[in-house]
Design an enzyme around this catalytic site. Structure first.
Site, PDB file in Angstrom:
ATOM      1  CG  LEU A 146      -2.252   0.763   1.116  1.00  0.00           C
ATOM      2  CD1 LEU A 146      -3.088   0.212  -0.031  1.00  0.00           C
ATOM      3  CD2 LEU A 146      -3.027   0.670   2.422  1.00  0.00           C
ATOM      4  CG  ASP A 147       1.320   3.524  -3.597  1.00  0.00           C
ATOM      5  OD1 ASP A 147       2.093   2.555  -3.668  1.00  0.00           O
ATOM      6  OD2 ASP A 147       0.690   3.987  -4.569  1.00  0.00           O
ATOM      7  NE  ARG A 148       5.171   9.515   3.600  1.00  0.00           N
ATOM      8  CZ  ARG A 148       5.309  10.789   3.310  1.00  0.00           C
ATOM      9  NH1 ARG A 148       5.540  11.177   2.072  1.00  0.00           N
ATOM     10  NH2 ARG A 148       5.213  11.707   4.252  1.00  0.00           N
ATOM     11  CB  THR A 150      -2.859   4.569  -0.723  1.00  0.00           C
ATOM     12  OG1 THR A 150      -2.427   4.935  -2.032  1.00  0.00           O
ATOM     13  CG2 THR A 150      -4.259   3.990  -0.814  1.00  0.00           C
TER      14      THR A 150
END
Length: 303
Positions: A146-148, A150
């Protein structure tokens, strides 16, 4: 090659300290006179005095746990363990929330801006380290990305024995993931729609781009509601490429609000918390490979 220990690597001879697992580096072929010379060259941001102090405290060891001194001879093929440290780390003023926990899984609501694992300028201010401190679960490992930027549902493995079974669910695309995003209203498009493209690494290295060729990414996009110039969309990725949702939305002419990477790479906002990316990991559902039970987890956050 170097990285944090605890992500499927052999056990470290150094313990976890304050939620932080030791990192490691393989010693490549080369002609360094001693360990200190190699370390200063390999990690130019860390000066020799810092390495000498760490060695004096027993915080740099080899595979067998033997403490290394600055003058120790360089040994090609050895794995060296050490603790990462940052001079100053900006606190991220958003808290994670534990949604579910059993003997195998820990499910968390991740806030915007909080990285999942230590990297770059983030160490203690990461979801993994925070959770290790909060729960005391030293074997915690994220089983997907999970992207930073998001927010939303993030799943961690608690139990090493069952970890592979859960990781396989994501690798085999047996997980139903749903995201929500705020992006420009597009009255000329008909929803639901499916966007497919071939995605490859772009320039700079942290961005992805679409190129001609056989599609390797696919997203189902539907409209939830219109909010004047912006609308709320439901995004269901059928593949898991890096930045896939952000790239696909930008490609359709409706980049996600506050995306600084797509369609154009804008200057880094540093520690400005005022404009989070309007992308939320809404829910994750799958059949538990251990119990056979259908599990579904949903975020408590909204856009």
């Amino acid at each position: 090659m170097s990285g944090p220990n605890g992500q499927g690597h052999p056990p470290s001879p150094l313990p976890i300290v304050d939620g932080v697992a030791p990192s490691y580096v393989w010693l490549p072929a080369g002609d360094w006179p001693d360990m200190l010379t190699f370390l200063v060259e390999r990690f130019p941001a860390i000066n020799s005095a810092t390495w000498i102090a760490r060695m004096a405290q027993g915080e740099v060891v080899d595979d067998a746990g033997v403490r290394l001194t600055p003058q120790a001879p360089y040994r090609h093929g050895c794995r060296l363990y050490y603790y990462r440290a940052l001079e100053a780390e900006t606190p991220i003023p958003f808290e994670e929330t534990i949604l579910y926990q059993n003997e195998r899984l820990l499910v968390v609501d991740k806030p915007h801006f909080l990285p999942v694992i230590p990297a770059g300028r983030f160490l203690h201010e990461t979801l993994l380290v925070r959770l290790k401190k909060k729960t005391g679960l030293t074997a915690l490992t994220p089983i997907h990305r999970l992207d930073r930027e998001t927010a939303g549902v993030m799943i961690f493995s608690v139990d090493i024995a069952s970890r592979g079974a859960y990781q396989s669910l994501f690798q085999q695309r047996l997980v139903d993931k749903v995201y929500e995003a705020l992006a420009p209203t597009m009255p000329e498009l008909t929803f639901p729609l499916v966007h497919r493209s071939r995605m490859v690494e772009g320039t700079p290295f942290f961005r992805m781009q679409e190129v001609a060729g056989e599609a390797n990414s696919e997203t189902l996009i539907d409209l939830i509601e219109q909010r004047q110039q912006h609308s709320l969309y439901r995004l269901s990725p059928l593949t898991g490429k890096k930045h896939q949702l952000r790239v696909h939305m930008a490609s359709l002419g409706m980049p996600i609000i506050n995306d600084i990477f797509y369609p154009d790479n804008r200057p880094c906002k540093g520690d400005d918390w005022s404009s989070p990316l309007k992308l939320l990991a809404k829910s994750i559902a799958f059949e538990d490979p251990v119990t056979g039970e259908r599990l579904r987890f949903e975020t408590g956050l909204t856009l």
